[in-house]
Motif scaffolding. Structure first.
Motif, PDB file in Angstrom:
ATOM      1  N   PRO A 207       0.801  -1.236   0.000  1.00  0.00           N
ATOM      2  CA  PRO A 207       0.000   0.000   0.000  1.00  0.00           C
ATOM      3  C   PRO A 207       0.827   1.276   0.000  1.00  0.00           C
ATOM      4  O   PRO A 207       0.334   2.322  -0.416  1.00  0.00           O
ATOM      5  CB  PRO A 207      -0.841  -0.120   1.280  1.00  0.00           C
ATOM      6  N   SER A 208       2.090   1.201   0.415  1.00  0.00           N
ATOM      7  CA  SER A 208       2.932   2.403   0.427  1.00  0.00           C
ATOM      8  C   SER A 208       3.156   2.936  -0.985  1.00  0.00           C
ATOM      9  O   SER A 208       3.480   4.116  -1.168  1.00  0.00           O
ATOM     10  CB  SER A 208       4.274   2.113   1.094  1.00  0.00           C
ATOM     11  N   LEU A 209       2.978   2.075  -2.010  1.00  0.00           N
ATOM     12  CA  LEU A 209       3.132   2.523  -3.390  1.00  0.00           C
ATOM     13  C   LEU A 209       2.153   3.633  -3.740  1.00  0.00           C
ATOM     14  O   LEU A 209       2.431   4.471  -4.595  1.00  0.00           O
ATOM     15  CB  LEU A 209       2.907   1.355  -4.354  1.00  0.00           C
ATOM     16  N   LEU A 210       0.999   3.637  -3.075  1.00  0.00           N
ATOM     17  CA  LEU A 210      -0.053   4.597  -3.410  1.00  0.00           C
ATOM     18  C   LEU A 210      -0.129   5.754  -2.416  1.00  0.00           C
ATOM     19  O   LEU A 210      -1.053   6.555  -2.485  1.00  0.00           O
ATOM     20  CB  LEU A 210      -1.412   3.877  -3.473  1.00  0.00           C
ATOM     21  N   LYS A 211       0.840   5.860  -1.514  1.00  0.00           N
ATOM     22  CA  LYS A 211       0.752   6.911  -0.500  1.00  0.00           C
ATOM     23  C   LYS A 211       0.769   8.299  -1.120  1.00  0.00           C
ATOM     24  O   LYS A 211       0.148   9.229  -0.591  1.00  0.00           O
ATOM     25  CB  LYS A 211       1.878   6.781   0.523  1.00  0.00           C
ATOM     26  N   ASN A 212       1.458   8.452  -2.252  1.00  0.00           N
ATOM     27  CA  ASN A 212       1.512   9.760  -2.900  1.00  0.00           C
ATOM     28  C   ASN A 212       0.309  10.017  -3.798  1.00  0.00           C
ATOM     29  O   ASN A 212       0.227  11.071  -4.440  1.00  0.00           O
ATOM     30  CB  ASN A 212       2.797   9.875  -3.727  1.00  0.00           C
ATOM     31  N   MET A 213      -0.625   9.062  -3.822  1.00  0.00           N
ATOM     32  CA  MET A 213      -1.859   9.254  -4.566  1.00  0.00           C
ATOM     33  C   MET A 213      -2.930   9.915  -3.709  1.00  0.00           C
ATOM     34  O   MET A 213      -4.077  10.042  -4.119  1.00  0.00           O
ATOM     35  CB  MET A 213      -2.377   7.910  -5.082  1.00  0.00           C
ATOM     36  N   THR A 214      -2.573  10.324  -2.502  1.00  0.00           N
ATOM     37  CA  THR A 214      -3.502  11.036  -1.620  1.00  0.00           C
ATOM     38  C   THR A 214      -2.886  12.366  -1.218  1.00  0.00           C
ATOM     39  O   THR A 214      -1.742  12.415  -0.766  1.00  0.00           O
ATOM     40  CB  THR A 214      -3.814  10.210  -0.359  1.00  0.00           C
ATOM     41  N   ILE A 215      -3.647  13.440  -1.409  1.00  0.00           N
ATOM     42  CA  ILE A 215      -3.207  14.776  -1.017  1.00  0.00           C
ATOM     43  C   ILE A 215      -4.122  15.260   0.101  1.00  0.00           C
ATOM     44  O   ILE A 215      -5.233  15.728  -0.149  1.00  0.00           O
ATOM     45  CB  ILE A 215      -3.257  15.759  -2.197  1.00  0.00           C
ATOM     46  N   PRO A 216      -3.692  15.134   1.358  1.00  0.00           N
ATOM     47  CA  PRO A 216      -4.566  15.515   2.470  1.00  0.00           C
ATOM     48  C   PRO A 216      -5.053  16.949   2.404  1.00  0.00           C
ATOM     49  O   PRO A 216      -6.146  17.258   2.891  1.00  0.00           O
ATOM     50  CB  PRO A 216      -3.682  15.272   3.705  1.00  0.00           C
ATOM     51  N   TYR A 217      -4.262  17.851   1.842  1.00  0.00           N
ATOM     52  CA  TYR A 217      -4.646  19.260   1.838  1.00  0.00           C
ATOM     53  C   TYR A 217      -5.909  19.528   1.028  1.00  0.00           C
ATOM     54  O   TYR A 217      -6.570  20.534   1.214  1.00  0.00           O
ATOM     55  CB  TYR A 217      -3.494  20.116   1.308  1.00  0.00           C
TER      56      TYR A 217
END
Length: 226
Positions: A207-217
C-alpha cells in the motif's frame, strides 16, 4: 550488486517518483491567495456529485485553477506551458512525469485542461477516493505507450527519467537489476509485461506505493482558500 532489500526499495522509490509534483500541488493549494471569482452554483453541484469533493472544496480548487490558468494567458484554460510553470517556475522545463500527468488530466486530449477536467482528475487524489481508483491512475501514469500494459522498456524509461531529473546515477547493471526485481515481484504470470490486475494485486500487497496518490490538503482546501 545490491541486496534484494535494496533493489526492492529502489523499485518502490522509482514507482513513487511523482512525489515531487504532488508536493508542489500541495504547496499551491496552501499558498493560493488569488482574488475570488464566483463559480456557478450549478457547476459546483454537478462536479460535487461526480467526484469526491464537496462544493466548498470545489470552490477552493477553482481558486487554484484560476491562478494556474492565468499564469501566461488569462483564458480559463491550463496550457501545458502553464502547467509546467506551476510545477517548476519555468514553462520550458521538460519532464517525462509532468508530461504524463498533464496528459492524464487533459482527458479530452485537446492540449489544454478545463476546470471540469481539473476537478475530475484531482478527485482520485482525495483522501476518500477508492484505493482501486488510485491504483488505476498510477497504472495509467506508468503505461507510457498506452498499450494497457507496463513493459520492461517503459520501466527502464521511467527509471532513467527519474534518475536524470533527480541528478542521480546508477550503473546499467543496477538499473537492469531493478527492472528484473520489479518484474519478478509484479509480473505474476511471467509474460514479460505487467497488466492492470497484476498491478492492482501488487499495490494491494504494498500500500505504500499509493501513498503519494492522496493529497490531504484537498480535504482542508476550504479553510486555506481566501
Amino acid at each position: 550488486m545490491k541486496s534484494d532489500a535494496s533493489l526492492m526499495l529502489c523499485s518502490y522509490n522509482f514507482l513513487s517518483s511523482k512525489e515531487v509534483y504532488l508536493l508542489t500541488l500541495k504547496s499551491s493549494l496552501m499558498g493560493c491567495i488569488c482574488t475570488k471569482q464566483q463559480l456557478k452554483y450549478d457547476d459546483a453541484a454537478v462536479l460535487a456529485a461526480e467526484t469526491c469533493f464537496n462544493e466548498a472544496e470545489i470552490e477552493a480548487l477553482h481558486e487554484l485553477f484560476r491562478k494556474l490558468s492565468s499564469a501566461l494567458k488569462d483564458d480559463g484554460l491550463i496550457s501545458k506551458e502553464e502547467f509546467q510553470l506551476g510545477l517548476f517556475r519555468n514553462s520550458k522545463n521538460q519532464s517525462l512525469f509532468s508530461d504524463r500527468i498533464f496528459q492524464l488530466l487533459d482527458s479530452k486530449h485537446d492540449g489544454v485542461i478545463e476546470f471540469a477536467e481539473f476537478v475530475r482528475s484531482l478527485s482520485v487524489f482525495h483522501p476518500e477516493a477508492p484505493q482501486s481508483d488510485k491504483a488505476a491512475f498510477a497504472f495509467k501514469l506508468y503505461d507510457i505507450w498506452e498499450t494497457g500494459f507496463i513493459e520492461r522498456d517503459e520501466v527502464k524509461v521511467l527509471i532513467l527519467a527519474f534518475l536524470d531529473e533527480s541528478e542521480l546515477m546508477l550503473s546499467d547493471d543496477i538499473v537492469e537489476a531493478i527492472i528484473d526485481k520489479t518484474f519478478e515481484d509484479v509480473d505474476s504470470n511471467g509474460d514479460g509485461k505487467i497488466d492492470q490486475e497484476e498491478w492492482k494485486e501488487f499495490a494491494t500487497r504494498n500500500p505504500s506505493l499509493l501513498k503519494n496518490m492522496t493529497i490531504p490538503y484537498l480535504k482542508l482546501a476550504t479553510v486555506l482558500s481566501p
